[in-house]
Design an enzyme around this catalytic site. Structure first.
Site, short mmCIF file in Angstrom:
data_model
loop_
_atom_site.label_atom_id
_atom_site.label_comp_id
_atom_site.label_asym_id
_atom_site.label_seq_id
_atom_site.Cartn_x
_atom_site.Cartn_y
_atom_site.Cartn_z
N TYR A 101 0.86 -1.18 0.00
CA TYR A 101 0.00 0.00 0.00
C TYR A 101 0.90 1.23 0.00
O TYR A 101 1.88 1.31 0.74
CB TYR A 101 -0.90 0.03 1.24
CG TYR A 101 -1.61 1.36 1.40
CD1 TYR A 101 -2.85 1.59 0.81
CD2 TYR A 101 -1.00 2.42 2.09
CE1 TYR A 101 -3.48 2.82 0.92
CE2 TYR A 101 -1.63 3.65 2.20
CZ TYR A 101 -2.86 3.85 1.61
OH TYR A 101 -3.47 5.07 1.71
N GLU A 189 -3.73 7.42 -3.61
CA GLU A 189 -3.24 6.16 -3.08
C GLU A 189 -3.22 5.08 -4.16
O GLU A 189 -4.01 5.10 -5.10
CB GLU A 189 -4.05 5.69 -1.87
CG GLU A 189 -5.47 5.27 -2.17
CD GLU A 189 -6.19 4.73 -0.93
OE1 GLU A 189 -5.73 5.02 0.20
OE2 GLU A 189 -7.19 4.02 -1.09
#
Length: 377
Positions: A101, A189
């Protein structure tokens, strides 16, 4: 403003981030044709402005054009957290060796931009933050200096990446930060950012949100707005010049000024209630705006009481009261109404309201307590 995954990928690609190629389909036949063009395994991914697509069945693998067509038929029209799927993204399948991530957000208390990463890629970052916060690696960028290469490398090493992969990760992290700043984003993101079995970095899924107040600088981004994905009431409010955000409570709030609106919601929660919305009617609070605010608030069937909280500064209390009076004549209310009026010409305003059969309290706390009691009576 939010954009779809495929649109976020387009923006990231412009900034040099390696993304997984894909095409959008609005019908099963289109999805099958795209899968045939790509060949091999593809993923069919619902395009909606919400998370949890995988858990809801909105992401499926297909190993042939026919399977892709069948998967798209299942996903299109699906309701995911209140969002109906009108389009799907068809992307090439990827052989994943490792998932990470990587995200960039604003750290308001620190007044810096936060770059964070976790080796727990592919999982909702909120879940990781709650259960294993130590697994989220964070570095903050000074707004004057920016996000520096050594910080990106520090994150890579903290993630336990092989030394051969560090520079590749650092390059993507720096480009993601650049995207955040240059695009006036509020969130950027990649989840997951993967390492393929061949050792290549690839942004497999991406998400972006933008500062509405900066969109005048980004006409190309503004054109990406998907009206079908936006809350109809919020859209109506924006066209009327009213700041409105729908929430999950049952007490409608009509307030002048964003700061006072936030304080009003806090007061409602303090007395055990839940606000149904954030609504800043603006500095004027004239009859038209107040009437529109009533329409916006009462459009929510969950609203059981309404709190009007007005502090007259430049705006005069008597003018606000006239606006409320006229608005009440235009819009029929079927729920209790509590008014707090304070500031310039507040006493004159209260008299106008009293003559119209509407009582007004003096303090915000008193008004919040009253509206919560009436909503739950």
């Amino acid at each position: 403003m939010d954009v779809h995954e495929y649109q976020a990928a387009e923006i990231l690609a412009r900034h040099g981030v390696p993304v997984n190629p894909g095409q959008v389909a609005t019908s099963p036949d289109e999805a099958g044709a795209i899968a045939r063009q790509f060949g091999g395994t593809v993923a069919i991914k619902a395009q909606v402005h919400t998370g949890g697509r995988g858990k809801a069945g909105g992401i499926k693998l297909a190993h042939s054009p026919d399977e892709a067509k069948a998967a798209a038929a299942q996903i299109l029209g699906m309701d995911i957290r209140g969002h109906v799927v009108n389009k799907v993204l068809v992307v090439k399948g990827a052989e994943i060796a490792k998932e990470i991530y990587l995200g960039v957000v604003l750290d308001r208390p620190a007044r810096q931009i936060l770059v964070m990463a976790s080796a727990e890629g592919g999982v909702e970052i909120e879940q990781v933050a709650k259960e294993s916060p130590e697994k989220i690696i964070q570095r903050r960028a000074d707004p004057m200096l920016g996000f520096l290469p050594y910080q990106a490398r520090e994150i890579a090493f903290a993630l336990g990446l092989d030394s051969k992969l560090v520079n590749g990760f650092a390059s993507i992290a720096l480009k993601l930060y650049e995207t955040y700043v240059k695009e006036d984003a509020t969130l950027v993101e990649i989840n997951p950012l993967i390492i393929t079995k061949s050792g290549e970095w690839l942004a497999l899924d991406s998400k972006m949100s933008f500062d509405d107040n900066a969109l005048f600088r980004h006409a190309q981004t503004e054109e990406m707005r998907d009206i079908a994905e936006e809350n109809p009431t919020e859209l109506d409010a924006r066209h009327s010049g009213i700041s409105f955000v729908k929430l999950d409570g049952d007490i409608g709030c009509i307030v002048n000024g964003a700061g006072l609106a936030m304080a009003t919601m806090d007061a409602v929660k303090l007395y055990g209630g839940e606000p149904a919305n954030f609504l800043d009617v603006g500095g004027g609070a004239k009859a038209d705006q107040v009437a529109k605010a009533f329409t916006l608030v009462t459009a929510d069937p969950n609203v059981r009481a309404i709190l009007i909280n007005i502090f007259g500064g430049i705006t005069r209390g008597d003018e606000v009261a006239e606006g409320i009076k006229e608005a009440m004549e235009r819009v029929k209310l079927d729920v209790p109404l509590v008014v707090r009026l304070s500031g310039t010409n507040a006493e004159e305003g209260k008299q106008i309201l009293a003559d119209a059969g509407i009582s007004a309290t003096d303090t915000m706390d008193e008004a919040a307590e009253q509206v919560v009691k009436q909503a739950h009576a």
